[in-house]
Motif scaffolding. Sequence first.
Motif, PDB file in Angstrom:
ATOM      1  N   GLU A 178      -0.433  -7.181   5.456  1.00  0.00           N
ATOM      2  CA  GLU A 178      -1.121  -7.382   4.183  1.00  0.00           C
ATOM      3  C   GLU A 178      -2.063  -8.581   4.242  1.00  0.00           C
ATOM      4  O   GLU A 178      -3.206  -8.523   3.767  1.00  0.00           O
ATOM      5  CB  GLU A 178      -0.091  -7.582   3.066  1.00  0.00           C
ATOM      6  CG  GLU A 178      -0.671  -7.624   1.666  1.00  0.00           C
ATOM      7  CD  GLU A 178      -1.073  -6.264   1.142  1.00  0.00           C
ATOM      8  OE1 GLU A 178      -1.742  -6.226   0.092  1.00  0.00           O
ATOM      9  OE2 GLU A 178      -0.743  -5.254   1.765  1.00  0.00           O
ATOM     10  N   ILE A 179      -1.597  -9.672   4.838  1.00  0.00           N
ATOM     11  CA  ILE A 179      -2.434 -10.867   4.962  1.00  0.00           C
ATOM     12  C   ILE A 179      -3.656 -10.574   5.833  1.00  0.00           C
ATOM     13  O   ILE A 179      -4.772 -11.012   5.544  1.00  0.00           O
ATOM     14  CB  ILE A 179      -1.626 -12.041   5.534  1.00  0.00           C
ATOM     15  CG1 ILE A 179      -0.544 -12.490   4.533  1.00  0.00           C
ATOM     16  CG2 ILE A 179      -2.533 -13.215   5.878  1.00  0.00           C
ATOM     17  CD1 ILE A 179      -1.091 -12.997   3.217  1.00  0.00           C
ATOM     18  N   SER A 180      -3.445  -9.810   6.904  1.00  0.00           N
ATOM     19  CA  SER A 180      -4.577  -9.472   7.778  1.00  0.00           C
ATOM     20  C   SER A 180      -5.605  -8.642   7.025  1.00  0.00           C
ATOM     21  O   SER A 180      -6.814  -8.798   7.213  1.00  0.00           O
ATOM     22  CB  SER A 180      -4.085  -8.715   9.012  1.00  0.00           C
ATOM     23  OG  SER A 180      -3.704  -7.398   8.688  1.00  0.00           O
ATOM     24  N   GLN A 218       6.766  -8.934  -1.267  1.00  0.00           N
ATOM     25  CA  GLN A 218       7.037  -7.833  -0.343  1.00  0.00           C
ATOM     26  C   GLN A 218       8.222  -8.061   0.585  1.00  0.00           C
ATOM     27  O   GLN A 218       8.736  -7.106   1.150  1.00  0.00           O
ATOM     28  CB  GLN A 218       5.785  -7.568   0.511  1.00  0.00           C
ATOM     29  CG  GLN A 218       4.584  -7.119  -0.306  1.00  0.00           C
ATOM     30  CD  GLN A 218       3.522  -6.466   0.543  1.00  0.00           C
ATOM     31  OE1 GLN A 218       3.791  -5.952   1.631  1.00  0.00           O
ATOM     32  NE2 GLN A 218       2.290  -6.472   0.056  1.00  0.00           N
ATOM     33  N   ALA A 219       8.644  -9.314   0.784  1.00  0.00           N
ATOM     34  CA  ALA A 219       9.694  -9.549   1.792  1.00  0.00           C
ATOM     35  C   ALA A 219      10.626 -10.701   1.416  1.00  0.00           C
ATOM     36  O   ALA A 219      11.151 -11.381   2.297  1.00  0.00           O
ATOM     37  CB  ALA A 219       9.051  -9.828   3.150  1.00  0.00           C
ATOM     38  N   HIS A 220      10.827 -10.921   0.119  1.00  0.00           N
ATOM     39  CA  HIS A 220      11.751 -11.964  -0.331  1.00  0.00           C
ATOM     40  C   HIS A 220      11.444 -13.325   0.299  1.00  0.00           C
ATOM     41  O   HIS A 220      12.352 -14.091   0.627  1.00  0.00           O
ATOM     42  CB  HIS A 220      13.204 -11.568  -0.042  1.00  0.00           C
ATOM     43  CG  HIS A 220      13.594 -10.239  -0.615  1.00  0.00           C
ATOM     44  ND1 HIS A 220      13.740 -10.011  -1.966  1.00  0.00           N
ATOM     45  CD2 HIS A 220      13.829  -9.038  -0.009  1.00  0.00           C
ATOM     46  CE1 HIS A 220      14.069  -8.745  -2.179  1.00  0.00           C
ATOM     47  NE2 HIS A 220      14.115  -8.124  -1.011  1.00  0.00           N
ATOM     48  N   LYS A 255      -4.476   5.200   2.672  1.00  0.00           N
ATOM     49  CA  LYS A 255      -5.477   4.442   3.420  1.00  0.00           C
ATOM     50  C   LYS A 255      -5.476   2.984   2.986  1.00  0.00           C
ATOM     51  O   LYS A 255      -5.332   2.682   1.804  1.00  0.00           O
ATOM     52  CB  LYS A 255      -6.871   5.051   3.211  1.00  0.00           C
ATOM     53  CG  LYS A 255      -7.042   6.429   3.819  1.00  0.00           C
ATOM     54  CD  LYS A 255      -8.431   6.989   3.557  1.00  0.00           C
ATOM     55  CE  LYS A 255      -8.671   8.287   4.329  1.00  0.00           C
ATOM     56  NZ  LYS A 255      -7.760   9.356   3.979  1.00  0.00           N
ATOM     57  N   ARG A 256      -5.633   2.090   3.980  1.00  0.00           N
ATOM     58  CA  ARG A 256      -5.807   0.692   3.636  1.00  0.00           C
ATOM     59  C   ARG A 256      -7.122   0.524   2.914  1.00  0.00           C
ATOM     60  O   ARG A 256      -8.054   1.308   3.094  1.00  0.00           O
ATOM     61  CB  ARG A 256      -5.769  -0.179   4.897  1.00  0.00           C
ATOM     62  CG  ARG A 256      -4.431  -0.125   5.621  1.00  0.00           C
ATOM     63  CD  ARG A 256      -4.465  -0.995   6.868  1.00  0.00           C
ATOM     64  NE  ARG A 256      -3.277  -0.726   7.685  1.00  0.00           N
ATOM     65  CZ  ARG A 256      -3.240  -0.746   8.995  1.00  0.00           C
ATOM     66  NH1 ARG A 256      -4.335  -1.021   9.675  1.00  0.00           N
ATOM     67  NH2 ARG A 256      -2.126  -0.504   9.641  1.00  0.00           N
ATOM     68  N   LEU A 257      -7.216  -0.522   2.135  1.00  0.00           N
ATOM     69  CA  LEU A 257      -8.426  -0.704   1.338  1.00  0.00           C
ATOM     70  C   LEU A 257      -9.664  -0.866   2.206  1.00  0.00           C
ATOM     71  O   LEU A 257     -10.747  -0.402   1.848  1.00  0.00           O
ATOM     72  CB  LEU A 257      -8.250  -1.913   0.399  1.00  0.00           C
ATOM     73  CG  LEU A 257      -7.146  -1.747  -0.660  1.00  0.00           C
ATOM     74  CD1 LEU A 257      -7.044  -3.002  -1.505  1.00  0.00           C
ATOM     75  CD2 LEU A 257      -7.407  -0.536  -1.536  1.00  0.00           C
ATOM     76  N   ARG A 308       0.818  -1.219   0.000  1.00  0.00           N
ATOM     77  CA  ARG A 308       0.000   0.000   0.000  1.00  0.00           C
ATOM     78  C   ARG A 308       0.851   1.267   0.000  1.00  0.00           C
ATOM     79  O   ARG A 308       0.405   2.315  -0.467  1.00  0.00           O
ATOM     80  CB  ARG A 308      -0.940   0.002   1.203  1.00  0.00           C
ATOM     81  CG  ARG A 308      -0.269   0.068   2.549  1.00  0.00           C
ATOM     82  CD  ARG A 308      -1.301  -0.036   3.676  1.00  0.00           C
ATOM     83  NE  ARG A 308      -0.676  -0.089   4.998  1.00  0.00           N
ATOM     84  CZ  ARG A 308      -0.358   0.983   5.710  1.00  0.00           C
ATOM     85  NH1 ARG A 308      -0.610   2.175   5.234  1.00  0.00           N
ATOM     86  NH2 ARG A 308       0.202   0.851   6.888  1.00  0.00           N
ATOM     87  N   LYS A 309       2.095   1.201   0.512  1.00  0.00           N
ATOM     88  CA  LYS A 309       2.940   2.394   0.587  1.00  0.00           C
ATOM     89  C   LYS A 309       3.374   2.883  -0.792  1.00  0.00           C
ATOM     90  O   LYS A 309       3.735   4.047  -0.957  1.00  0.00           O
ATOM     91  CB  LYS A 309       4.163   2.120   1.468  1.00  0.00           C
ATOM     92  CG  LYS A 309       3.800   1.861   2.930  1.00  0.00           C
ATOM     93  CD  LYS A 309       5.025   1.525   3.749  1.00  0.00           C
ATOM     94  CE  LYS A 309       4.657   1.231   5.211  1.00  0.00           C
ATOM     95  NZ  LYS A 309       5.823   0.848   6.025  1.00  0.00           N
ATOM     96  N   ILE A 310       3.374   1.998  -1.778  1.00  0.00           N
ATOM     97  CA  ILE A 310       3.755   2.407  -3.140  1.00  0.00           C
ATOM     98  C   ILE A 310       2.630   2.105  -4.127  1.00  0.00           C
ATOM     99  O   ILE A 310       2.877   1.984  -5.323  1.00  0.00           O
ATOM    100  CB  ILE A 310       5.062   1.720  -3.592  1.00  0.00           C
ATOM    101  CG1 ILE A 310       4.910   0.183  -3.552  1.00  0.00           C
ATOM    102  CG2 ILE A 310       6.234   2.167  -2.766  1.00  0.00           C
ATOM    103  CD1 ILE A 310       6.058  -0.538  -4.237  1.00  0.00           C
TER     104      ILE A 310
END
Length: 549
Positions: free
Chosen positions: A246-248, A233-235, A485-487, A151-153
């Motif tokens: 993100e999963i939450s 997002q995190a290799h 904002k989160r979705l 969401r940050k990008i």
Amino acid sequence: MGIESSLVGPALRFRLLLDKFPNITNIYVIASIACTAGLMFGFDISSMSAFIGTDQYQEFFDHPSSDIQGFITASMSLGSFFGSIASTFISEPFGRRASLLTCAFFWMAGAAIQSSVQDRAQLIIGRLISGIGIGFGSSVAPVYGSELSPRKIRGLIGGIFQFSVTLGIMVMFYISYGCSKINGLGSFRVAWGIQIIPGLILFIGTFFVPESPRWLAKHGYWEDAEKIVADVQAHGNREDPDVLIEISEIKEQILVDEHVRDFTYADLFKKKYLPRTITAVSAQIWQQLTGMNVMMYYIVYVFKMAGYQGDQVLTSSSIQYVLNTVITIPALYLLDKVGRRPVLLAGAAAMFTFQFAVAGLLATYSDPIPVDQRTDSTVTITIPDEHKPAARAVIACCYLFVCSFAPSWGVTIWLYCSEIWGDSASRQRGAALATAGNWIFNFAIAMFTPPAFENIAWKTYCIYGSFCAAMFVHVFFFFPETKGKRLEEIGQMWDEKVPAWRSASWQPTVPILSDAELASKMKYEHKENESELMKSDENSVDEKNQQTV
């Protein structure tokens, strides 16, 4: 429900087939591949604008009237309208990648038909078929990017689609400009045949990009969804705080929207979703009513009104396409820093100014062209040589208009309409409906503009300028801010009926945990779920042993 249930088997086999290929995990590479659909959109726009004024094109197609030329140009948009509506019937049961493959297939088929063109009818059919592909791609690619990107990008990733459109316009214009120097039919056949290349890139590239984690979660593939989020997002680190957050978010959306599998186009017009539907559809329609596609599809006519001829027109047009591409780049930064609303408001105000400036200059300094001296029936006025400063002012206003559109309504709308829905249930069908609105008005404007230039000349710009003023008012009162904002927060904002002009400072009344708190909570629950899963497996083994005894 019955149709989607019957497609479960084929959809699963299709996904397993694509999953045999290794997945790219760099979000920028993934977005670039998906947004090749935007490159195709750009190719379409300038593949016509560079040729409609050439002798080869005019002679081969028997000097089409303004009405016929309008329909030839608009046929791509008509196909795109039907493609965008149909896209959900592929992307929902089969996944986002299936729609990208469909986009590539129709685009290549249409390009092949265009490159072997024999008459007007074949050109229109080829553009209709390519348009179906563009409809699929323009509906799915922005949604796919928003569902995969952190969401940050999200603004940056969403903006890549419009950047691809502007890049496609510029690249195809220079290809067409070079091909226009070829004598005979090869001038446009070669250029239209080259359009197959981006379709081939998208078709091959789609085999190597991951499926949308939100689509996987909606269809019960939670393990695969979590793996893709972690890889992108995190290799691959599933314990990373951003991954857990993100999963939450995905679980929040899926669990709340238990009716997600039954969501239809009709649901978009129910009380809960109607404000979102109106906002998204009107946003796409306003984008067309800015008059930008007049500057793209019919730039040759615009510059002829200013008194430019021959290579002067093509050279001046090329500068506009370069500006369109270059100015889009800073917008990718602005979206996540300034926000969506300020960018849209500033763009509408600036476009209003330059549309009326062009109208005023043409009304004051242009003269009617006598009927027996018209080389093109569409252009009925021109600025004479004694008013060259006014002609240069028209060109400058056109450039400034493009520089106003590109970083605002050009790049923002595709992202805005993919994130405004706030939940997974409505996102794909809502984005498809909004995109269909874009394409049907694209079709209408492409049909309207040549006859408008022929009959009311400079007054055409007054119409588009008035639309820019109206969209400024609409955005101010009805378009909420979505930056940062989160979705699920966007969905909560709609539910609480927050006034659009207060949305930027709005905070949820039901507090959503901070990133650090949520990551800590999710890490604990993640471990707990793993423990419960191990116990479940052990109990399952014990039950099987007892049944065996």
